[in-house]
Scaffold this motif. Sequence first.
Motif, mmCIF file in Angstrom:
data_model
loop_
_atom_site.group_PDB
_atom_site.id
_atom_site.type_symbol
_atom_site.label_atom_id
_atom_site.label_comp_id
_atom_site.label_asym_id
_atom_site.label_seq_id
_atom_site.Cartn_x
_atom_site.Cartn_y
_atom_site.Cartn_z
ATOM 1 N N VAL A 186 31.826 58.345 41.423
ATOM 2 C CA VAL A 186 33.004 58.607 40.586
ATOM 3 C C VAL A 186 34.127 59.145 41.476
ATOM 4 C CG1 VAL A 186 33.949 59.928 38.651
ATOM 5 C CG2 VAL A 186 31.599 59.062 38.542
ATOM 6 N N GLY A 187 33.755 60.044 42.398
ATOM 7 C CA GLY A 187 34.721 60.558 43.351
ATOM 8 C C GLY A 187 35.290 59.463 44.238
ATOM 9 N N THR A 188 34.421 58.556 44.691
ATOM 10 C CA THR A 188 34.888 57.439 45.522
ATOM 11 C C THR A 188 35.878 56.572 44.763
ATOM 12 O OG1 THR A 188 32.756 57.377 46.676
ATOM 13 C CG2 THR A 188 34.163 55.436 46.866
ATOM 14 N N ILE A 189 35.514 56.217 43.551
ATOM 15 C CA ILE A 189 36.390 55.376 42.733
ATOM 16 C C ILE A 189 37.740 56.058 42.523
ATOM 17 C CG2 ILE A 189 36.711 54.418 40.413
ATOM 18 C CD1 ILE A 189 33.594 54.072 40.362
ATOM 19 N N GLY A 190 37.704 57.344 42.164
ATOM 20 C CA GLY A 190 38.946 58.065 41.936
ATOM 21 C C GLY A 190 39.791 58.189 43.183
ATOM 22 N N ARG A 191 39.162 58.508 44.308
ATOM 23 C CA ARG A 191 39.900 58.678 45.570
ATOM 24 C C ARG A 191 40.590 57.379 45.979
ATOM 25 N NH1 ARG A 191 38.457 57.063 50.368
ATOM 26 N NH2 ARG A 191 36.225 56.904 49.866
ATOM 27 N N VAL A 192 39.846 56.273 45.951
ATOM 28 C CA VAL A 192 40.412 54.990 46.378
ATOM 29 C C VAL A 192 41.474 54.522 45.384
ATOM 30 C CG1 VAL A 192 39.901 52.584 46.914
ATOM 31 C CG2 VAL A 192 38.292 54.377 47.587
ATOM 32 N N PHE A 193 41.214 54.702 44.108
ATOM 33 C CA PHE A 193 42.174 54.282 43.092
ATOM 34 C C PHE A 193 43.481 55.061 43.220
ATOM 35 C CE2 PHE A 193 43.369 54.288 38.374
ATOM 36 C CZ PHE A 193 44.053 53.091 38.474
ATOM 37 N N GLN A 195 44.701 56.231 45.968
ATOM 38 C CA GLN A 195 45.368 55.669 47.138
ATOM 39 C C GLN A 195 46.088 54.370 46.777
ATOM 40 O OE1 GLN A 195 42.144 55.219 49.904
ATOM 41 N NE2 GLN A 195 42.110 57.379 50.490
ATOM 42 N N ILE A 196 45.411 53.522 46.002
ATOM 43 C CA ILE A 196 45.993 52.250 45.590
ATOM 44 C C ILE A 196 47.228 52.473 44.727
ATOM 45 C CG2 ILE A 196 45.609 50.178 44.191
ATOM 46 C CD1 ILE A 196 42.644 50.340 45.089
ATOM 47 N N GLU A 197 47.120 53.390 43.781
ATOM 48 C CA GLU A 197 48.250 53.687 42.900
ATOM 49 C C GLU A 197 49.426 54.249 43.689
ATOM 50 O OE1 GLU A 197 48.243 53.848 38.748
ATOM 51 O OE2 GLU A 197 47.877 52.083 39.959
ATOM 52 N N SER A 198 49.151 55.178 44.592
ATOM 53 C CA SER A 198 50.225 55.779 45.387
ATOM 54 C C SER A 198 50.964 54.724 46.199
ATOM 55 C CB SER A 198 49.653 56.846 46.328
ATOM 56 O OG SER A 198 49.137 57.942 45.606
ATOM 57 N N GLU A 199 50.223 53.815 46.830
ATOM 58 C CA GLU A 199 50.831 52.776 47.648
ATOM 59 C C GLU A 199 51.610 51.785 46.788
ATOM 60 O OE1 GLU A 199 51.953 50.585 51.031
ATOM 61 O OE2 GLU A 199 51.309 52.646 50.692
ATOM 62 N N ALA A 200 51.046 51.416 45.647
ATOM 63 C CA ALA A 200 51.723 50.467 44.763
ATOM 64 C C ALA A 200 53.032 51.050 44.239
ATOM 65 C CB ALA A 200 50.813 50.087 43.602
ATOM 66 N N PHE A 201 53.004 52.302 43.844
ATOM 67 C CA PHE A 201 54.233 52.943 43.363
ATOM 68 C C PHE A 201 55.255 53.074 44.497
ATOM 69 C CE2 PHE A 201 51.687 54.953 39.758
ATOM 70 C CZ PHE A 201 52.299 54.183 38.770
ATOM 71 N N ARG A 202 54.772 53.369 45.696
ATOM 72 C CA ARG A 202 55.690 53.506 46.834
ATOM 73 C C ARG A 202 56.415 52.188 47.082
ATOM 74 N NH1 ARG A 202 56.215 52.398 51.978
ATOM 75 N NH2 ARG A 202 54.249 51.245 52.079
ATOM 76 N N LEU A 203 55.706 51.078 46.988
ATOM 77 C CA LEU A 203 56.314 49.769 47.231
ATOM 78 C C LEU A 203 57.315 49.388 46.149
ATOM 79 C CD1 LEU A 203 53.167 47.795 48.431
ATOM 80 C CD2 LEU A 203 55.054 48.640 49.843
ATOM 81 N N GLU A 204 57.162 49.988 44.965
ATOM 82 C CA GLU A 204 58.077 49.684 43.867
ATOM 83 C C GLU A 204 59.366 50.481 43.960
ATOM 84 O OE1 GLU A 204 57.981 47.524 41.392
ATOM 85 O OE2 GLU A 204 56.062 46.654 42.007
ATOM 86 N N GLU A 205 59.375 51.542 44.782
ATOM 87 C CA GLU A 205 60.558 52.404 44.841
ATOM 88 C C GLU A 205 61.696 51.749 45.623
ATOM 89 O OE1 GLU A 205 59.053 56.029 46.518
ATOM 90 O OE2 GLU A 205 58.225 56.715 44.609
#
Length: 205
Positions: A186-193, A195-205
Amino acid sequence: MDSALKAADNDAAASAEDLLRADLYNLLAVLISKPPTEGVLAHIQGLTGDSSELGIGVNTLAGLAGKIRPKAVTKEFNALFIGLGRGELLPYASFYMTGFLNEKPLSRLRQDMRKIGITRAENVYEPEDNIASLCEMMAGLIRGEFGAAVTLAEQNDFFRVHIGPWAGHFFSDLEAAKNSVFYAPVGTIGRVFMQIESEAFRLEE
């Protein structure tokens, strides 16, 4: 899961990709809000992932869900989040961002909840900045469950202020916690997710 939030009626439609994001947020919310029931474990057992780090985490969690008994996962949940006085981890934004509970991050969250139109359900006493509640809110924002449709930029604003600064650290701690067995992936899923969300939002800015 018994919702800790009241969702308003909504007509907004989300893309298939957004619905998958919402499902992941909801999965994290369900698992961290309370110990999973037999039904939840049976559902998780049917999940499948790909060869990515996130997919491997999903497959590991699904395998454990098919082996662990509800009593054992409840014991693990209590050790992690309840404990005698407190659990091994404190899954609150205020704690991770300031070192104390019920601090400015919680106050700011409550202000933003009022602006968005999110209210606590009755008989829920957990501070709203619990990661489970925040994931539930994020899932609702993605699906447009709190009234008007929420743009990606507005999702980014909520994530950047209330989740992004600390959730990755929490999930890393959960992944490595001494009491984590079922909850390690659960920790792995949350940690990686996160990271994915942070990067995706960064690219949208």
